[in-house]
Design a protein around this motif. Structure first.
Motif, PDB file in Angstrom:
ATOM      1  N   LEU A 144       0.782  -1.073  -0.042  1.00  0.00           N
ATOM      2  CA  LEU A 144      -0.131   0.097  -0.084  1.00  0.00           C
ATOM      3  C   LEU A 144       0.829   1.193   0.099  1.00  0.00           C
ATOM      4  N   GLY A 145       1.934   1.215   0.939  1.00  0.00           N
ATOM      5  CA  GLY A 145       2.923   2.339   1.007  1.00  0.00           C
ATOM      6  C   GLY A 145       3.556   2.618  -0.410  1.00  0.00           C
ATOM      7  N   ALA A 146       4.097   1.431  -1.024  1.00  0.00           N
ATOM      8  CA  ALA A 146       4.839   1.617  -2.384  1.00  0.00           C
ATOM      9  C   ALA A 146       3.634   2.245  -3.357  1.00  0.00           C
ATOM     10  N   GLY A 147       2.326   1.657  -3.312  1.00  0.00           N
ATOM     11  CA  GLY A 147       1.164   2.199  -4.461  1.00  0.00           C
ATOM     12  C   GLY A 147       1.146   3.592  -4.164  1.00  0.00           C
ATOM     13  N   LEU A 148       0.936   3.945  -2.955  1.00  0.00           N
ATOM     14  CA  LEU A 148       0.708   5.653  -2.745  1.00  0.00           C
ATOM     15  C   LEU A 148       2.067   6.333  -3.153  1.00  0.00           C
ATOM     16  N   VAL A 149       3.313   5.938  -3.065  1.00  0.00           N
ATOM     17  CA  VAL A 149       4.420   6.697  -3.595  1.00  0.00           C
ATOM     18  C   VAL A 149       4.345   6.583  -5.221  1.00  0.00           C
ATOM     19  N   VAL A 150       4.241   5.517  -5.876  1.00  0.00           N
ATOM     20  CA  VAL A 150       4.194   5.599  -7.157  1.00  0.00           C
ATOM     21  C   VAL A 150       2.826   6.429  -7.492  1.00  0.00           C
ATOM     22  N   ALA A 151       1.750   6.441  -7.072  1.00  0.00           N
ATOM     23  CA  ALA A 151       0.532   7.439  -7.474  1.00  0.00           C
ATOM     24  C   ALA A 151       1.175   8.730  -7.447  1.00  0.00           C
ATOM     25  N   GLY A 152       1.801   9.211  -6.101  1.00  0.00           N
ATOM     26  CA  GLY A 152       2.152  10.375  -6.080  1.00  0.00           C
ATOM     27  C   GLY A 152       3.177  10.839  -7.159  1.00  0.00           C
ATOM     28  N   VAL A 153       4.319  10.127  -7.469  1.00  0.00           N
ATOM     29  CA  VAL A 153       5.103  10.332  -8.638  1.00  0.00           C
ATOM     30  C   VAL A 153       4.497  10.624  -9.767  1.00  0.00           C
ATOM     31  N   VAL A 154       3.184   9.626  -9.802  1.00  0.00           N
ATOM     32  CA  VAL A 154       2.724   9.876 -11.453  1.00  0.00           C
ATOM     33  C   VAL A 154       1.623  11.190 -11.424  1.00  0.00           C
ATOM     34  N   VAL A 155       1.204  11.655 -10.105  1.00  0.00           N
ATOM     35  CA  VAL A 155       0.592  12.912 -10.170  1.00  0.00           C
ATOM     36  C   VAL A 155       1.428  14.190 -10.269  1.00  0.00           C
ATOM     37  N   LEU A 156       2.794  14.024  -9.793  1.00  0.00           N
ATOM     38  CA  LEU A 156       3.738  15.188  -9.713  1.00  0.00           C
ATOM     39  C   LEU A 156       3.972  15.140 -11.244  1.00  0.00           C
ATOM     40  N   ALA A 157       4.422  13.845 -11.969  1.00  0.00           N
ATOM     41  CA  ALA A 157       4.861  13.963 -13.312  1.00  0.00           C
ATOM     42  C   ALA A 157       3.708  14.585 -14.308  1.00  0.00           C
ATOM     43  N   LEU A 158       2.336  14.575 -14.077  1.00  0.00           N
ATOM     44  CA  LEU A 158       1.415  14.913 -14.820  1.00  0.00           C
ATOM     45  C   LEU A 158       1.305  16.484 -14.621  1.00  0.00           C
ATOM     46  N   LEU A 159       1.532  17.059 -13.338  1.00  0.00           N
ATOM     47  CA  LEU A 159       1.575  18.409 -12.921  1.00  0.00           C
ATOM     48  C   LEU A 159       2.612  18.976 -13.595  1.00  0.00           C
ATOM     49  N   ILE A 160       3.698  18.348 -13.667  1.00  0.00           N
ATOM     50  CA  ILE A 160       4.929  19.038 -14.403  1.00  0.00           C
ATOM     51  C   ILE A 160       4.638  18.799 -15.990  1.00  0.00           C
ATOM     52  N   GLY A 161       4.284  17.857 -16.393  1.00  0.00           N
ATOM     53  CA  GLY A 161       3.911  18.056 -17.752  1.00  0.00           C
ATOM     54  C   GLY A 161       3.016  19.131 -18.199  1.00  0.00           C
ATOM     55  N   MET A 162       1.818  19.263 -17.442  1.00  0.00           N
ATOM     56  CA  MET A 162       0.730  20.119 -17.700  1.00  0.00           C
ATOM     57  C   MET A 162       1.478  21.552 -17.825  1.00  0.00           C
ATOM     58  N   PHE A 163       2.218  21.968 -16.661  1.00  0.00           N
ATOM     59  CA  PHE A 163       3.099  23.168 -16.517  1.00  0.00           C
ATOM     60  C   PHE A 163       3.940  23.514 -17.899  1.00  0.00           C
ATOM     61  N   VAL A 164       4.560  22.383 -18.194  1.00  0.00           N
ATOM     62  CA  VAL A 164       5.361  22.532 -19.429  1.00  0.00           C
ATOM     63  C   VAL A 164       4.633  22.801 -20.711  1.00  0.00           C
ATOM     64  N   PHE A 165       3.585  22.032 -20.777  1.00  0.00           N
ATOM     65  CA  PHE A 165       2.764  22.388 -21.929  1.00  0.00           C
ATOM     66  C   PHE A 165       2.150  23.652 -21.979  1.00  0.00           C
ATOM     67  N   GLY A 166       1.729  24.087 -20.894  1.00  0.00           N
ATOM     68  CA  GLY A 166       0.910  25.359 -20.622  1.00  0.00           C
ATOM     69  C   GLY A 166       1.936  26.382 -20.914  1.00  0.00           C
ATOM     70  N   SER A 167       3.276  26.358 -20.460  1.00  0.00           N
ATOM     71  CA  SER A 167       4.066  27.617 -20.524  1.00  0.00           C
ATOM     72  C   SER A 167       4.608  27.570 -22.159  1.00  0.00           C
ATOM     73  N   ARG A 168       4.514  26.358 -22.819  1.00  0.00           N
ATOM     74  CA  ARG A 168       4.930  26.375 -24.348  1.00  0.00           C
ATOM     75  C   ARG A 168       3.683  26.907 -25.423  1.00  0.00           C
ATOM     76  N   ARG A 169       2.487  26.666 -24.717  1.00  0.00           N
ATOM     77  CA  ARG A 169       1.310  27.106 -25.437  1.00  0.00           C
ATOM     78  C   ARG A 169       1.321  28.761 -25.249  1.00  0.00           C
ATOM     79  N   VAL A 170       1.569  29.259 -24.082  1.00  0.00           N
ATOM     80  CA  VAL A 170       1.584  30.759 -23.621  1.00  0.00           C
ATOM     81  C   VAL A 170       2.657  31.445 -24.534  1.00  0.00           C
ATOM     82  N   ARG A 171       3.627  30.724 -24.779  1.00  0.00           N
ATOM     83  CA  ARG A 171       4.843  31.397 -25.478  1.00  0.00           C
ATOM     84  C   ARG A 171       4.564  31.475 -26.993  1.00  0.00           C
ATOM     85  N   ASN A 172       4.233  30.291 -27.405  1.00  0.00           N
ATOM     86  CA  ASN A 172       3.410  30.425 -28.744  1.00  0.00           C
ATOM     87  C   ASN A 172       2.397  31.276 -29.244  1.00  0.00           C
ATOM     88  N   ASN A 173       1.689  31.487 -28.333  1.00  0.00           N
ATOM     89  CA  ASN A 173       0.577  32.552 -28.576  1.00  0.00           C
ATOM     90  C   ASN A 173       0.705  34.099 -28.105  1.00  0.00           C
TER      91      ASN A 173
END
Length: 125
Positions: free
Chosen positions: A18-47
């Motif tokens: 359970l603890g390992a699953g929570l850590v993996v879920a946290g890493v996935v959520v963190l990766a999604l947040l970082i990816g959304m930030f990078v995608f959003g900043s590129r979009r703003v820069r292009n527009n």
């Protein structure tokens, strides 16, 4: 063999998973947040809006720079009415709110007056 030790080992293994699953879920959520930030900043820069060209820049008026005008203004009279008027009805009557005063002298406080607020007394010194 003691069965209580086996149950404890099963519980510990379940908690570890359970603890390992929570850590993996946290890493996935963190990766999604970082990816959304990078995608959003590129979009703003292009527009981004392009910079204005030199001929599109503001120009100084023909008569030179415009300066601030200081004048003493006084309120217009309120229109007389038997019923309450709303702000847009006041404008229908041509009421602009204020007009240039006949006297352009700045109003001064009377000596010993209260200033901006208070009764004019010595105050709580």
């Amino acid at each position: 063999m003691n069965t209580s030790w086996m149950h404890a080992a099963d519980l510990a293994a379940g908690r570890g998973a359970l603890g390992a699953g929570l850590v993996v879920a946290g890493v996935v959520v963190l990766a999604l947040l970082i990816g959304m930030f990078v995608f959003g900043s590129r979009r703003v820069r292009n527009n981004k809006v392009r910079r204005p060209r030199p001929e599109e820049q503001p120009r100084m008026p023909e008569g030179g720079p415009v300066h601030e005008v200081r004048e003493h203004r006084e309120p217009d009279e309120m229109p007389r009415s038997d019923e309450r008027l709303t702000p847009h009805e006041l404008n229908e009557h041509g009421n602009s709110g204020s007009r240039t005063s006949a006297s352009q002298e700045r109003p001064r406080w009377d000596e010993g007056g209260s200033g901006a607020f208070g009764s004019g007394g010595p105050g709580g010194r």
